[in-house]
Design a protein around this motif. Structure first.
Motif, PDB file in Angstrom:
ATOM      1  N   LYS A 621      69.121  13.941  67.470  1.00 11.11           N
ATOM      2  CA  LYS A 621      68.372  13.680  68.697  1.00 11.11           C
ATOM      3  C   LYS A 621      68.921  12.461  69.427  1.00 11.11           C
ATOM      4  O   LYS A 621      69.009  12.436  70.663  1.00 11.11           O
ATOM      5  CB  LYS A 621      66.886  13.475  68.380  1.00 11.11           C
ATOM      6  CG  LYS A 621      66.115  14.758  68.173  1.00 11.11           C
ATOM      7  CD  LYS A 621      64.638  14.457  67.947  1.00 11.11           C
ATOM      8  CE  LYS A 621      63.830  15.747  67.818  1.00 11.11           C
ATOM      9  NZ  LYS A 621      62.394  15.477  67.559  1.00 11.11           N
ATOM     10  N   TYR A 624      72.186  13.306  71.153  1.00  6.55           N
ATOM     11  CA  TYR A 624      71.855  14.030  72.389  1.00  6.55           C
ATOM     12  C   TYR A 624      71.439  13.055  73.485  1.00  6.55           C
ATOM     13  O   TYR A 624      71.907  13.133  74.630  1.00  6.55           O
ATOM     14  CB  TYR A 624      70.741  15.024  72.084  1.00  6.55           C
ATOM     15  CG  TYR A 624      70.229  15.819  73.262  1.00  6.55           C
ATOM     16  CD1 TYR A 624      70.922  16.926  73.740  1.00  6.55           C
ATOM     17  CD2 TYR A 624      69.040  15.473  73.888  1.00  6.55           C
ATOM     18  CE1 TYR A 624      70.448  17.668  74.811  1.00  6.55           C
ATOM     19  CE2 TYR A 624      68.546  16.204  74.957  1.00  6.55           C
ATOM     20  CZ  TYR A 624      69.250  17.306  75.418  1.00  6.55           C
ATOM     21  OH  TYR A 624      68.777  18.033  76.480  1.00  6.55           O
ATOM     22  N   ARG A 644      70.440  22.361  74.716  1.00  7.36           N
ATOM     23  CA  ARG A 644      71.045  22.203  73.394  1.00  7.36           C
ATOM     24  C   ARG A 644      72.331  23.017  73.258  1.00  7.36           C
ATOM     25  O   ARG A 644      73.317  22.536  72.692  1.00  7.36           O
ATOM     26  CB  ARG A 644      70.035  22.613  72.311  1.00  7.36           C
ATOM     27  CG  ARG A 644      70.511  22.354  70.895  1.00  7.36           C
ATOM     28  CD  ARG A 644      69.381  22.522  69.893  1.00  7.36           C
ATOM     29  NE  ARG A 644      68.879  23.879  69.816  1.00  7.36           N
ATOM     30  CZ  ARG A 644      67.624  24.220  70.072  1.00  7.36           C
ATOM     31  NH1 ARG A 644      66.748  23.311  70.437  1.00  7.36           N
ATOM     32  NH2 ARG A 644      67.230  25.492  69.972  1.00  7.36           N
ATOM     33  N   THR A 728      64.522  24.369  65.076  1.00  7.77           N
ATOM     34  CA  THR A 728      65.647  25.301  64.956  1.00  7.77           C
ATOM     35  C   THR A 728      65.597  26.110  63.669  1.00  7.77           C
ATOM     36  O   THR A 728      66.575  26.751  63.299  1.00  7.77           O
ATOM     37  CB  THR A 728      66.980  24.534  65.041  1.00  7.77           C
ATOM     38  OG1 THR A 728      67.026  23.520  64.017  1.00  7.77           O
ATOM     39  CG2 THR A 728      67.137  23.880  66.402  1.00  7.77           C
TER      40      THR A 728
END
Length: 806
Positions: A621, A624, A644, A728
């Motif tokens: 995270k 990202y 994503r 996910t």
């Protein structure tokens, strides 16, 4: 002196009596609330279920309701009116406050009971056109007398229960907020269904995307926000051929750039669901198996309510949405079905040009058209009634009204109108009426033809050994990419062109691979003729489901249950090896080295006791965030980050990309710099919150799963839950968002169902049945669902009876 003391005592008593019986701000009248005769004490419930007989004048004949050990009502009725009347009655009996609160939220009437704190929310809900859409649904039901009668019977049942109540019997939330329930109408049911549309198909990114378009231009936007994912796992098998062509004839204008602070509810990449059906050719029984677990924001009272309905031509078990008749997800003796969210683009924003500040006319298709005005009257508890005028164009309500900074010419007033499928007339309840009675594939398809919104992937299985999956709903026929950015409301070429014909919606029946599945990913391959959306959920869950199902043989109930609780992350499998390879191991301190050695051995499972899962989740995270935050963060012109799928492709395939550089620093950062900085941040964060690496770092502790109360009332939510899962993983469980109902159905000569949700049948926090299913759900187990065929045959699982007579 004694007289003075007596007078003071009397005055104090009177003052105290007044204070205890009036509402002070958000504090309920404590006298009434604490009263042993009228207050919250009255909300405690016995665990043992009592037999009772009630006389209700509205009924046409006797109704027998048998309650099992989980307080699930099994309703036996001799006619349709009594069946749905009884369903409404027992649902209200268990969930009355939930019914009231959810529809108030949808309608924008919370201010009536909460006061000014809810006023802005109420205004927003009304400007979204929630009430307008619900009214259109009620009008549409006039065309379907049987469905209207079903919905009215359900409302009559709710009202019959309300009529039995006095203040001491009100659910506790009514006492805390100090108000009473009001009469239920068909409009309330319509509002509830519109709320589901808002939850599943009400998010939008057009303002954020148009802000980004203005900053970066079309070339960058096409690169970072492509119209088709790099990693793909379509719902309908890739090799599907389409025997029709799209008939779209319209003039598509350039996307509208913007520079606005408008912040709409964004699409949630984690929201979604799983469902699949396996053909009898792959099962141990030789008959199909079907599984479904819709992922939603988890609440107490639970989102769903279990019921069995038995009447003329119907015997169905499953879950309903409290406030709507029939079974939404479930099975009967011959078929089973479940749903996942499609995520199609059924919501567009149009920039409207008004003639002047009188807002009587707007420019469209080279002419001035008349604006319609709808006066919204909002009653505010403790304050004056508010009137809010909402402007309507042919697109829909003008939710936002202002002049963007980049519009200078003639000071022309502008606004943003919402075109949303939830505003259109619909009779979605008919879908469930007919699904509940379906006997075969043809019945399933007929039922889906009535469905409008929110668009759902309906999975299906039957005792005839048919399996199918259909993306059902109203999908607008429009230009490719319409709705990715703000649209020009003056151009008729941007208008929706009716709907994609139902027969041409993506669908598959009995594929050669022996199963069908969906997990909110792209419904169809690139060759599908129509535009549905430019972005869907990531491919990870769908890929994992398909990989496991393709390898399975002799599939049984446990195979399905274990797949529903699969914690493996395809994302971790894809990106972690590269992340690890970029870590500068020689620069790690002792804590970082210990964490690195641990995550190297991880097998990509978000199990509750996995420390490596906690490290990976925070690490990826932060990577990202570090890639995108410097360029895409602007409080005055909010933008969304690339998704994503695009980020993973960038990370794995474009190692020298300029996007790894942090433009706010003089140094030019690389992919390696970001990975190492994020790893240090991850370990520092975990140590700062949980101490040195140890048991407290386990994923269940970091994830912090719980099921909060619907209105976030303290003490009415669940304890912290020790469980796994991730966004996910197939088991897509986060802090308080995840599988709201897990169901597996085994079709056959004797069809059996298994299921559980995180909560209980009762909406009363003082009831044993408020959360009695929570432990089963947390452990990943399923209860066998009691499917009765007779009201008189004895069954050890039946613990009480309620008889309703006229």
């Amino acid at each position: 002196m004694k007289i003075v003391k007596a007078l003071l005592s009397i005055a104090f008593s009177i003052t105290l009596l007044v204070l205890l019986n009036i509402k002070l701000g958000s504090v309920p009248p404590l006298g009434k609330f604490l009263s042993p005769f009228f207050g919250f004490w009255q909300n405690a419930e016995r665990q043992d279920l009592q037999n009772a007989v009630l006389h209700l004048k509205e009924l046409k004949s006797k109704v027998q309701i048998s309650y099992d050990e989980h307080q699930v009502p099994h309703i036996f009725a001799g006619n349709e009116y009594d069946l749905y009347f009884a369903q409404g009655y027992v649902t209200a009996k268990d969930r009355l406050w939930q019914l009231d609160f959810q529809t108030r939220f949808a309608a924008g009437t919370l201010s009536e009971v909460i006061g000014k704190k809810a006023l802005e929310l109420d205004k927003y809900q009304r400007r979204l056109g929630m009430g307008y859409g619900a009214e259109n649904m009620v009008k549409e039901l006039e065309k379907y007398p049987r469905i209207k009668a079903m919905t009215q019977a359900y409302a009559d049942g709710i009202n019959a229960y309300i009529s039995t109540l006095n203040s001491e019997k009100y659910p506790i939330e009514f006492k805390i907020l100090d108000y009473k329930p009001i009469k239920w109408t068909i409009l309330n049911t319509a509002l509830l269904l519109k709320l589901m549309s808002a939850t599943l198909a009400g998010g939008s990114d057009e303002f954020y995307m148009s802000n980004a378009l203005r900053k970066f231009g079309p070339e960058v936007m096409n690169d970072l926000f492509p119209d088709y994912p790099f990693r793909d796992e379509t719902i309908i098998p890739r090799d599907t051929k389409w025997d029709f062509k799209a008939d779209i004839q319209a003039e598509h204008s350039a996307p509208v750039p913007a520079n606005t602070t408008i912040a709409t509810p964004q699409k949630n990449e984690g929201i979604g669901s799983n469902n699949w059906a396996v053909s009898g050719s792959k099962t141990a029984s030789g008959y199909p198996l079907l599984a479904n677990d819709p992922h939603l924001n988890l609440t107490l009272p639970a989102i769903w309510y279990q019921t069995q309905l038995i009447g003329p031509g119907i015997n169905v078990y499953g879950v309903s949405i409290p406030g709507a008749p029939g079974i939404v997800i479930g099975f009967n003796q011959k078929v089973a079905w479940g749903v996942t969210n499609v995520g199609a683009d059924v919501l567009d924003w149009y920039r409207i040009k008004f003639k002047d500040k009188q807002y009587k006319h707007y420019w469209h298709n080279n002419e001035w058209k008349t604006v319609k005005k709808r006066i919204e009257t909002i009653h505010v508890r403790g304050h004056k009634t508010i009137s809010d005028t909402v402007l309507y164009t042919h697109h829909g309500p003008v939710v936002y009204l202002h002049r963007p900074d980049f519009i200078k010419a003639n000071n022309v007033p502008e606004g943003y109108a919402l075109r949303w499928i939830a505003h259109d007339p619909s009779a979605d309840i008919a879908t469930f009426y007919y699904l509940n009675r379906a006997e075969n594939y043809e019945d399933y398809r007929k039922a889906l033809s009535y469905y409008t919104a929110p668009a759902q992937n309906f999975v299906f299985a039957s005792v005839d050994n048919d399996i199918s999956l259909t993306a059902a709903g109203y999908f607008p026929r429009k230009n490719k990419g319409n709705g990715k950015f703000l649209l020009d409301g003056t151009n008729a070429g941007e208008d929706w062109q009716s709907r994609i014909p139902f027969e041409q919606n993506p669908s598959v029946k009995n594929p050669t691979r022996g199963f069908v599945s969906s997990a909110n990913q792209n419904p169809a391959n690139k060759s599908y003729p129509y535009y549905l959306n430019w972005e869907f959920a990531g491919y990870e869950r769908g890929n994992r489901i398909n990989t496991r199902l393709s390898k399975m043989e002799k599939v049984n109930i446990d195979s399905m249950r274990n797949l529903q609780t699969d914690n493996y992350s395809v994302l971790a499998k894809d990106v972690l090896p590269t992340m690890l390879s970029l870590v500068k191991k020689g620069r790690l301190n002792a804590s970082e080295r210990e964490a690195f050695n641990l995550i190297q051995k991880w097998e990509y499972k978000f199990d509750p006791n996995e420390i490596a899962a906690s490290i990976f989740e925070i690490w990826q995270k932060d990577i990202y965030n570090k890639i995108w935050a410097d360029e895409f963060t602007n409080l005055n012109s909010p933008m969304r980050f690339p998704n994503r799928d695009r980020t993973v492709h960038l990370f794995l395939e474009e190692p020298d990309s300029k996007w790894f550089d942090n433009i706010t620093t003089p140094k030019k950062e690389t992919r390696e710099d970001i990975v190492n900085a994020a790893f240090k941040f991850t370990i520092d964060s975990l140590e700062g919150k949980f101490g040195h690496l140890g048991k407290s770092w386990e994923w269940a502790n970091v994830k912090h799963s719980n099921v909060p109360h619907l209105a976030k009332i303290a003490g009415f939510g669940s304890r912290l839950l020790y469980n796994g899962g991730s966004k996910t993983s197939v088991n897509a469980l986060n802090e308080s968002h995840g599988p709201s109902w897990r169901m597996v159905v085994s079709l056959g000569k004797v069809t059996k169902g298994y299921g559980v949700f995180p909560g209980g049948q009762s909406g009363n926090p003082g009831s044993f049945y408020y959360d009695d299913l929570l432990n089963t759900w947390t452990s990943g187990e399923l209860n066998e669902l009691l499917f009765l065929r007779s009201a008189t045959k004895k069954n050890s699982r039946i613990k009480g009876h309620l008889t309703l007579t006229h």
